[in-house]
Motif scaffolding. Structure first.
Motif, PDB file in Angstrom:
ATOM      1  N   THR A   6       0.819  -1.220   0.000  1.00 38.44           N
ATOM      2  CA  THR A   6       0.000   0.000   0.000  1.00 38.44           C
ATOM      3  C   THR A   6       0.848   1.263   0.000  1.00 38.44           C
ATOM      4  O   THR A   6       0.313   2.366  -0.112  1.00 38.44           O
ATOM      5  N   GLY A   7       2.153   1.132   0.147  1.00 39.33           N
ATOM      6  CA  GLY A   7       3.033   2.305   0.182  1.00 39.33           C
ATOM      7  C   GLY A   7       4.477   1.877   0.309  1.00 39.33           C
ATOM      8  O   GLY A   7       4.814   0.708   0.086  1.00 39.33           O
ATOM      9  N   ASN A   8       5.347   2.821   0.695  1.00 35.55           N
ATOM     10  CA  ASN A   8       6.783   2.539   0.706  1.00 35.55           C
ATOM     11  C   ASN A   8       7.356   2.241   2.080  1.00 35.55           C
ATOM     12  O   ASN A   8       8.537   1.913   2.182  1.00 35.55           O
ATOM     13  N   ASP A  50       2.396   0.660   6.302  1.00 37.44           N
ATOM     14  CA  ASP A  50       1.998   0.132   4.995  1.00 37.44           C
ATOM     15  C   ASP A  50       2.042  -1.393   5.021  1.00 37.44           C
ATOM     16  O   ASP A  50       2.873  -1.996   5.714  1.00 37.44           O
TER      17      ASP A  50
END
Length: 908
Positions: free
Chosen positions: A13-15, A21
């Motif tokens: 969902t992200g870094n 995430d």
């Protein structure tokens, strides 16, 4: 190698796993004995929303994970697959922390085995790859990759990539493998374990495939000589070849009458000893249109032809794409060579010394690994072939042959020069061509016929070549390098250090201190004289006009610096002839660097103290930069006489070609700039072979504010609003071109408040880090993205087909008002009774506008919309000059909302 490797890829969902995430998809492929023996793939419910840009990048939406298991539900199965195996991923630093966080959250112990990063391994095994992104490597190696950014597909292709890299590693000679093993302890992943296994397999190898070793380094065998070909008399002349007009051996080749007409014109110019200006539109096949007649002319007349380009990309294209085609066409043996300046080639002696130094940094170790493998592949030793990290770029430049060094004693440059001397066609660059026109010892072999591609960049290249620049960074790097050489020398003579070395260290410390003071003073002086624009100050100066105390203090510091450099050289002189050990002793390094320092000091004295008619000088500083971050520049104002006397008078035939040479269909402006007016060149313009009425439409919003009537900040807000409306409505890739970084940055700032929830990705030059090529690769990853670019994005960017549907030109590309060179040129025109706007500013802007417009339609199948947000295109008298320089196409003016309706219909 009976070992188990688990290749993993995941989507998230992200870094940041530390920011909460989560993994949304995991793919695994198990490799044993060079084969994929097991696979695993699953979506996971992240228990949180998936951001829109992640959905666009991965094509994974909320519905696809809604009913998927939690990671904890399958954590045991995943841990079992990984047990006792290598963890392999394309960027381990991203995938492993996410996996560890999920395992910990599920109550399982973290993975504790060895790791292999295929990015790192690919950098070593494929040191010349254009890109190390997974999709790009897959294309290069011919690996099928059907669903990029989906974990199961990415894991599968990463596994195939790993198998291919491992196979290439096995093919390296033992000598190279053992050197890589010594360096591998400084790498990030456990590649040393792979090397141990491969070395064990190759202990009995004989070095049959490698020509020789130079100071313990394996090199590639010299490339075989060009094979002789039977001459086929029927096509042995250009006239016979031209009459038959046989299809060129190119995939999907289409016969274009204009390409053949250009061939004939180039041959005519060469064979009748005439100069020529040829504008050749995009898609014409310009490179072959001059390369083929040049080849026939060189063979028929036994006359060497030199081809000069501005960019590395075009040089590479000529050799890799066009030269093989020419070899199939030419019914005779032909030799083609590439020659660049000495500083483009590796010095084997410098690399051997560098290799023997302790590798205490990651960048140094990785660079050594890359060069060791590259030396088994390269015929040329051209450093531009290597793709190294930004951290290694400075280290690599230090391994090049120095400008002041004798190129004849260097393996690669000597071979390149020898090949050029034997060649019928020599491909070089504008910088080396210009150096040869004025230098005391030409590097190019004698020639009388020249073809200049990208000719619109020739004047800029000459201005840089004959101008000077020096800044704090270059001064500090050079003095630090000298200090490092002396320190190593002192360390090598610990028992009885040479007194001269110690005195050199003292002189150098004084030099660095005084240099810091001088550059700090110059930066403060420039910022006091001229306020910064967009965080950058450019102050134009003339040494005779600056009378303040601060300026006098700077001049006195300059003299002091010159005297200190002279004192350093005097102290070092006995050392330079010292008999030190090693094939490339420190005295040789010190001599080369001191010569470079002397050149820097001479340039500094000239820039700050000497008056030169016809030269413009300026100081450039960043408002928020370091206290001494400043650069000094000088450039000649007018080069027409130079080109007339040194180029066109001395060569029998010079053919200049480019996609942008005319303004309003006339060559007058370019001929005047290049000093060609008195030579009556052949002039011909070949428009692109596209149907612009069907392929492109131009839209000019009438509700934009007039750029000259509002502050730049207000105009930037209007540009931001228009770009948002275009991107939201048309939902495609959008390239936005800005004539200055100032307007680009203001527009980005205006977007920051509303861009968070937008369904597109914003990529901005100078805001996101990375080269233009890297930004373009990121842009192409997304179906809906907006790329803000300036400078280099106006030309040389190739985005065919669906890669680009919408082009936005934020403002007509007039040079910024603080451009020192344009100021000086304008003054020169005004003093002669001319009009700087119509004779300089307008033609320059029109040429730039044509270059920007040319980014959109690149093939006969492209279709796209151009939005020009500057109302002056339609409302000003000079707007007609811009429109007249474009091919025939439909032009629409009106409110932006109306234009978006038309553009949407047009594109669909």
């Amino acid at each position: 190698m009976a070992t188990r490797f688990v290749i993993i890829d995941l989507e998230t969902t992200g870094n940041g796993p530390k920011k909460g995430d989560r993994i949304i998809q995991l793919g695994m492929a198990v490799v044993e004995d060079g084969l994929i023996v097991e696979r695993f793939a699953s979506f996971f419910n992240p228990e949180q929303p998936i951001p829109l840009f992640i959905q666009q990048l991965t094509n994974i939406n909320e519905q696809m994970v809604e009913g998927a298991p939690l990671f904890a539900d399958r954590a045991g199965e995943i841990a079992a697959l990984m047990h006792g195996a290598y963890f392999v991923a394309h960027n381990v630093d991203f995938d492993l922390p996410f996996l560890q966080a999920e395992l910990e959250r599920a109550g399982w112990p973290p993975f504790a085995g060895p790791t292999i990063d295929t990015v790192e391994l690919a950098r070593i095994v494929l040191p010349t790859a254009e890109s190390y992104k997974l999709g790009d490597l897959a294309r290069q190696l011919g690996l099928h990759h059907d669903r990029p950014h989906q974990a199961d597909s990415d894991a599968e292709v990463t596994a195939k990539l790993f198998i291919a890299l491992l196979e290439r590693l096995r093919r390296l000679p033992l000598m190279t493998l053992e050197q890589l093993r010594r360096l591998a302890r400084h790498l990030k992943s456990d590649i040393y374990l792979l090397l141990d296994a491969v070395i064990a397999e190759k202990q009995d190898e004989r070095p049959t495939d490698w020509a020789a070793a130079y100071r313990g380094i394996a090199l590639k065998k010299p490339a075989p000589e060009l094979e002789k070909k039977e001459r086929r008399p029927a096509l042995a002349s250009f006239s016979a070849f031209y009459r038959q007009k046989q299809p060129l051996p190119l995939p999907g080749y289409k016969h274009r009458a204009q390409q053949w007409e250009m061939m004939q014109l180039v041959y005519e110019a060469l064979s009748t000893s005439q100069h020529a200006l040829i504008e050749a539109g995009t898609g014409l096949g310009k490179s072959l249109a001059y390369l083929i007649p040049a080849a026939f002319f060189a063979y028929e007349r036994q006359e060497r032809v030199v081809i000069s380009t501005h960019t590395l990309q075009l040089q590479e294209q000529l050799i890799r794409r066009d030269w093989p085609v020419l070899r199939q066409i030419a019914p005779f043996p032909l030799r083609v060579a590439v020659l660049k300046g000495k500083q483009n080639y590796l010095s084997l002696d410098k690399f051997a010394s560098f290799l023997s130094e302790p590798s205490d940094t990651y960048d140094a170790a990785l660079l050594k690994c890359q060069v060791l493998v590259w030396l088994l592949e390269t015929d040329s030793g051209d450093l531009d072939e290597l793709n190294v990290s930004s951290g290694a770029r400075l280290l690599l430049s230090a391994l090049a042959i120095g400008e002041e060094e004798d190129g004849g004693r260097h393996h690669f440059f000597a071979r390149a020069k020898e090949r050029a001397e034997q060649a019928d066609i020599v491909i070089t660059n504008h910088a080396l061509l210009l150096h040869d026109l004025t230098g005391p010892a030409p590097l190019l072999p004698p020639f009388r016929h020249l073809i200049i591609d990208e000719a619109h960049r020739l004047e800029d290249a000459a201005a840089r070549c004959f101008g000077e620049q020096i800044g704090y960074v270059s001064f500090r790097l050079l003095t630090a390098k000298i200090a490092q050489t002396i320190a190593k020398w002192v360390e090598a003579e610990q028992d009885a250090p040479n007194g001269a070395l110690v005195r050199c260290q003292q002189r150098l410390e004084e030099l660095q201190f005084e240099g810091d003071e001088l550059f700090r003073l110059l930066r403060r002086y420039a910022l006091d004289k001229k306020p910064a624009r967009a965080g950058r100050c450019r102050y134009r100066f003339s040494p005779t006009d600056e009378q303040s105390r601060a300026w006098q203090a700077a001049v006195e510091l300059c003299w002091r610096l010159r005297d200190l450099a002279a004192a350093l050289f005097a102290e070092a002189k006995p050392l330079l002839s010292a008999d030190t050990s090693g094939d490339f002793p420190p005295s040789a390094l010190l001599s080369a660097d001191l010569a470079a320092l002397n050149r820097q000091m001479a340039a500094l004295v000239r820039l700050l103290t000497e008056k030169e008619p016809g030269v413009v000088r300026w100081i450039e500083a960043d408002e928020k930069g370091a206290a001494n971050a400043v650069r000094l520049y000088s450039q000649p104002v007018d080069l027409a006489d130079f080109f007339a006397d040194q180029l066109f008078m001395k060569k029998r035939s010079v053919v200049l070609t480019s996609a942008t040479l005319t303004v309003r269909g006339r060559f007058t402006y370019m001929a005047a700039r290049l000093g060609l007016e008195d030579f009556y060149p052949l002039c011909r313009s070949f428009p692109p072979p596209f149907r612009y009425e069907e392929q492109a439409a131009l839209f000019v919003p009438a509700d934009m504010p007039l750029v000259s009537a509002v502050p730049l900040e207000d105009y930037a807000e209007a540009v931001a609003a228009s770009v948002l409306a275009i991107a939201r409505r048309l939902g495609r890739r959008v390239l936005v071109l800005f004539p200055s970084y100032e307007l680009l940055k203001l527009t980005v700032d205006a977007l920051k408040t509303g861009e968070e929830g937008e369904p597109f990705v914003l990529i901005a030059q100078g805001v996101q880090s990375g080269s233009p090529a890297k930004l373009l690769r990121t842009f192409l990853q997304f179906e809906h993205a907006v790329l803000f670019g300036t400078s280099s994005f106006w030309e040389g960017v190739d985005l065919p087909g669906s890669a680009l549907d919408v082009l936005v030109i934020a403002r007509l590309p007039f040079a910024p008002p603080d451009d020192p060179v344009m100021e000086a040129k304008s003054e020169r025109i005004r003093s002669g009774g001319g009009d700087p706007f119509s004779e300089l500013a307008l033609p320059e802007a029109v040429l730039r506008f044509k270059q920007g417009f040319g980014r959109l339609i690149r093939t006969e199948d492209d279709k796209g919309a151009v939005f020009v947000l500057d109302r002056r295109l339609m409302s000003s008298l000079y707007g007609a000059d811009f429109l007249a320089s474009l091919p025939p196409l439909s032009v629409h003016e009106g409110a932006l909302s109306e234009l978006l309706d038309k553009a949407e219909t047009w594109l669909s």
